[in-house]
Design an enzyme around this catalytic site. Structure first.
Site, PDB file in Angstrom:
ATOM      1  N   GLU A  76      -2.222   9.689  -3.932  1.00  0.00           N
ATOM      2  CA  GLU A  76      -1.948  10.827  -3.061  1.00  0.00           C
ATOM      3  C   GLU A  76      -1.755  12.045  -3.942  1.00  0.00           C
ATOM      4  OE1 GLU A  76       1.171  10.858  -0.196  1.00  0.00           O
ATOM      5  OE2 GLU A  76       0.847   8.762   0.348  1.00  0.00           O
ATOM      6  N   ASP A 125       9.804  17.054   2.524  1.00  0.00           N
ATOM      7  CA  ASP A 125      10.020  16.630   1.153  1.00  0.00           C
ATOM      8  C   ASP A 125      11.488  16.678   0.768  1.00  0.00           C
ATOM      9  OD1 ASP A 125       7.294  16.357   0.896  1.00  0.00           O
ATOM     10  OD2 ASP A 125       7.016  18.394   0.138  1.00  0.00           O
TER      11      ASP A 125
END
Length: 293
Positions: free
Chosen positions: A65, A76
Site C-alpha cells: 500500500e 490516520d
C-alpha cells in the site's frame, strides 16, 4: 453510475484478490504492508518500498500500500500522521506515488495506492487512473469515499482496469456493508476496530464477525483486515479468519525511529519487522517464535 447491489453481482477479485487467493493455495494468509511515500524523503521512501517486497532475497509482503500524505488525514493515527506531515513539509507530490508504485511493480510485487479522494479529485480522476495504471499499479484504496459518491471513480477504474477497495467497519449497517462489498473489486478492507489507525497490543475481537458479514454479502469476497496489527503473532491470528492482514503503523514507526536516531536511511528495523510479520503469516510453527515489534 451507481453502485450495484450485492444481489446483482458476483464478487470480482480483479488483480489483487487473486493475489490473496494464491496465498491461500499456499496454505497461508496474505501480508499487506503500508508505507508513506515521501517519508523521510522521496528516494528513501522508494528504497523502503523495495525493502517491503523482500527485494528477492527474503520473505516480504504480498501487496504494498503506497500511502499518499494528506493535510487532513481523518483516519490516520499519530504515527502515520507524523510521517505524512513531514513528507508534505518536505515537498512530496501526488506524482511521487506513481514512482513508488513503479518501484514496487518492478520488484515483482503488486501495489495499490491508499489516498483520500480529494487528492484524486484535485489531480483529476481520469488522469490519476491513467497514470496509476501506466506505473503498473493494481488499484486504489479510498478510505473516505463511499460507493454512492463514487460515480467518477467507477467510470475511470473500469476504463483502466483498476481494483477499487472500499472500507467497512463493525458499525456498518447491513445495507451499507452489502452495497460496499458489491462496489469493491479486488478485495474489501475491513477495519477491525473503531477509530484511527495505530499499532495495538491486542487484536480486535470484532474483526472475525465483520469478516463473516462481508463473506455473507458476496460469495467469494476476499477480505483484508487492518488497524492495529504490530507483530507476527497478531498477523497470524488475523489470517486464521481473514484472507489478508494489513500492517501500517508498525512499519512506519521503524522509519520514524531511524530518523530520530539520526540514521534516516537505515532500513534494518523495517526489514526486521517485515521478516517477523512474514514469518507470522507463514504458519503456526513459524509464528511461535515471534516477538512484539
Amino acid at each position: 453510475m451507481s453502485a450495484p447491489s450485492a444481489a446483482q453481482v458476483t464478487f470480482d477479485r480483479g488483480r489483487t484478490g487473486d493475489v490473496f487467493a494464491a496465498t491461500r493455495e499456499q496454505g497461508r494468509g496474505a501480508l499487506v504492508g503500508f508505507l508513506t511515500v515521501g517519508y523521510p524523503d522521496v528516494p528513501t521512501s522508494l528504497a523502503a518500498m523495495r525493502a517491503l517486497t523482500g527485494e528477492g532475497e527474503s520473505a516480504g509482503v504480498d501487496l504494498v500500500e503506497v500511502g499518499l500524505p494528506y493535510s487532513d488525514p481523518m483516519m490516520d493515527g499519530v504515527t502515520i500522521q507524523r510521517a505524512g506531515t513531514r513528507a508534505l513539509a518536505r515537498g512530496v507530490r501526488t506524482r511521487d506515488a506513481f514512482a513508488a508504485v513503479e518501484t514496487v511493480a518492478q520488484a515483482g510485487t503488486p501495489a495499490v495506492v491508499m489516498t483520500y479522494w480529494n487528492l484524486i479529485e484535485h489531480y483529476g480522476p481520469e488522469a490519476f487512473a491513467r497514470d496509476l495504471a501506466a506505473a503498473g499499479g493494481s488499484g486504489a484504496i479510498t478510505p473516505d469515499l463511499t460507493p454512492d459518491e463514487a460515480a467518477a471513480w467507477f467510470e475511470v477504474s473500469d476504463a483502466y482496469g483498476l481494483d477499487r477497495i472500499f472500507l467497512v467497519s463493525p458499525s456498518s449497517t447491513d445495507d451499507r456493508l452489502d452495497a460496499t462489498v458489491a462496489a469493491c473489486r479486488g478485495w474489501v478492507y475491513a477495519t477491525s476496530v473503531m477509530g484511527v489507525t495505530g499499532a495495538r497490543a491486542t487484536s480486535s475481537t470484532a474483526a472475525p464477525g465483520l469478516v463473516e458479514r462481508v463473506r455473507a454479502a458476496a460469495d467469494g469476497a476476499m477480505v483484508g483486515v487492518g488497524l492495529g496489527v504490530s507483530n507476527g503473532v497478531q498477523a497470524r491470528e488475523v489470517t486464521e479468519y481473514a484472507d489478508a492482514v494489513i500492517v501500517g503503523s508498525a512499519l512506519v514507526k521503524t522509519l520514524l525511529d531511524a530518523e530520530e536516531a539520526g540514521t534516516p536511511d537505515d532500513l534494518s528495523g523495517l526489514r526486521a519487522v517485515v521478516a517477523d510479520l512474514a514469518q507470522g503469516v507463514a504458519g503456526p510453527a513459524a509464528a511461535a517464535g515471534t516477538t512484539t515489534a
